[in-house]
Scaffold this motif. Structure first.
Motif, PDB file in Angstrom:
ATOM      1  N   LEU A 104     -45.227  -6.250  29.947  1.00 43.12           N
ATOM      2  CA  LEU A 104     -45.108  -4.509  29.280  1.00 43.12           C
ATOM      3  C   LEU A 104     -46.356  -3.910  28.491  1.00 43.12           C
ATOM      4  N   PHE A 105     -46.929  -4.887  28.119  1.00 43.21           N
ATOM      5  CA  PHE A 105     -48.311  -5.320  26.521  1.00 43.21           C
ATOM      6  C   PHE A 105     -48.882  -5.467  27.705  1.00 43.21           C
ATOM      7  N   ASP A 106     -50.227  -4.358  27.637  1.00 45.88           N
ATOM      8  CA  ASP A 106     -51.314  -5.086  28.511  1.00 45.88           C
ATOM      9  C   ASP A 106     -52.333  -5.281  27.689  1.00 45.88           C
ATOM     10  N   SER A 112     -45.022  -2.230  16.351  1.00 50.50           N
ATOM     11  CA  SER A 112     -44.867  -1.395  16.616  1.00 50.50           C
ATOM     12  C   SER A 112     -44.364  -0.144  15.691  1.00 50.50           C
ATOM     13  N   HIS A 115     -47.999   0.785  17.942  1.00 50.36           N
ATOM     14  CA  HIS A 115     -47.512   2.078  19.310  1.00 50.36           C
ATOM     15  C   HIS A 115     -46.715   3.228  19.033  1.00 50.36           C
ATOM     16  N   GLN A 133     -45.489   5.620  28.073  1.00 54.02           N
ATOM     17  CA  GLN A 133     -45.232   3.834  27.991  1.00 54.02           C
ATOM     18  C   GLN A 133     -46.099   2.914  26.404  1.00 54.02           C
ATOM     19  N   GLU A 134     -46.386   4.485  25.832  1.00 53.72           N
ATOM     20  CA  GLU A 134     -46.540   3.691  24.360  1.00 53.72           C
ATOM     21  C   GLU A 134     -44.824   3.619  23.596  1.00 53.72           C
ATOM     22  N   ARG A 137     -43.051   0.486  24.513  1.00 54.74           N
ATOM     23  CA  ARG A 137     -43.796  -0.586  23.919  1.00 54.74           C
ATOM     24  C   ARG A 137     -43.467  -0.572  22.438  1.00 54.74           C
ATOM     25  N   ARG A 141     -40.815  -3.986  20.933  1.00 56.70           N
ATOM     26  CA  ARG A 141     -42.800  -4.819  19.933  1.00 56.70           C
ATOM     27  C   ARG A 141     -41.273  -4.628  18.405  1.00 56.70           C
ATOM     28  N   ALA A 157     -40.567  -4.200  31.648  1.00 55.40           N
ATOM     29  CA  ALA A 157     -39.798  -3.604  30.454  1.00 55.40           C
ATOM     30  C   ALA A 157     -38.361  -3.728  31.024  1.00 55.40           C
TER      31      ALA A 157
END
Length: 219
Positions: A104-106, A112, A115, A133-134, A137, A141, A157
């Motif tokens: 999920l996190f790249d 949080s 994000h 997407q953010e 995340r 988070r 996810a």
């Protein structure tokens, strides 16, 4: 005329004949003149007509072998097209299944709040895919920060949604839908919009106010 014993007879003159092959050649030469072909269809027209005739023959052959004839074939083709469209809509790009196994996190670890700020910045600029997407995340988070999920690199996810549903069972369906949306826009070639982002933002804020079941951190 000839005279024989005082009688006059007329000798028949043999007709003029042309052998078959020269006559055929002469006819072909005559018909090959441009004046006879001014209205002939062009090469493209002839090719198109030939193709359409082939399609028509193929359709006739298929309809003859299908129960219900032509109508039955049309119904079957329509069902196949609808099934393919539904499958594409549900699964998205064929590469989605393989790609969605990515984490999920790249990037590096961010809070949080980080994000959420990034998501709002993307949304303000109309970059809805990045905003979604953010925001997803941020959801995950936040759950980690609240110890409802254990911080684990490489979590997808879908995995996050399934694990979070154990302590937030009333939001299990919304979490699954959010994970599916993330996969669709990240790996499936879909494009998010303002409504998509609004739903995910609402879920994030709702989860932040929801009291979880005291089941402990997920493994």
């Amino acid at each position: 005329m000839m005279s024989t014993g005082g009688l006059i007879t007329r000798a028949d003159t043999p007709p003029v004949t042309t052998p078959r092959d020269p006559a055929q050649d002469a006819a072909e030469r005559e018909l090959s003149k441009p004046m006879y072909h001014e209205n002939d269809p062009g090469l493209l027209d002839r090719a198109l007509r030939k193709f359409l005739n082939w399609i028509d023959d193929l359709f006739d052959a298929a309809s003859g072998a299908t129960p219900g004839g032509t109508l039955g074939l049309v119904v079957i083709l329509a069902l196949v097209i609808l099934a393919a469209a539904a499958l594409w809509w549900r699964l998205g790009n064929p590469t989605r299944v393989a790609a969605s196994s990515s984490g999920l996190f790249d990037d590096g670890i961010r809070s949080s709040a980080d994000h959420r700020a990034a998501a709002e910045s993307h949304a303000a600029a109309g970059r809805w895919t990045e905003a979604v997407q953010e925001r997803m995340r941020a959801v995950v988070r936040s759950l980690e920060e609240r110890t409802l999920l254990d911080p684990r690199p490489g979590r997808t996810a879908d995995e996050a949604a399934a694990e979070a549903a154990r302590s937030l069972p009333t939001h299990a369906a919304d979490l699954r839908a959010a994970a599916r949306t993330f996969d669709d826009v990240t790996y499936g070639g879909r494009t998010a919009d303002a409504d998509t982002y609004a739903r995910l933002r609402t879920l994030d804020l709702t989860l932040d106010r929801t009291k979880p079941l005291l089941t402990g951190p997920t493994a």
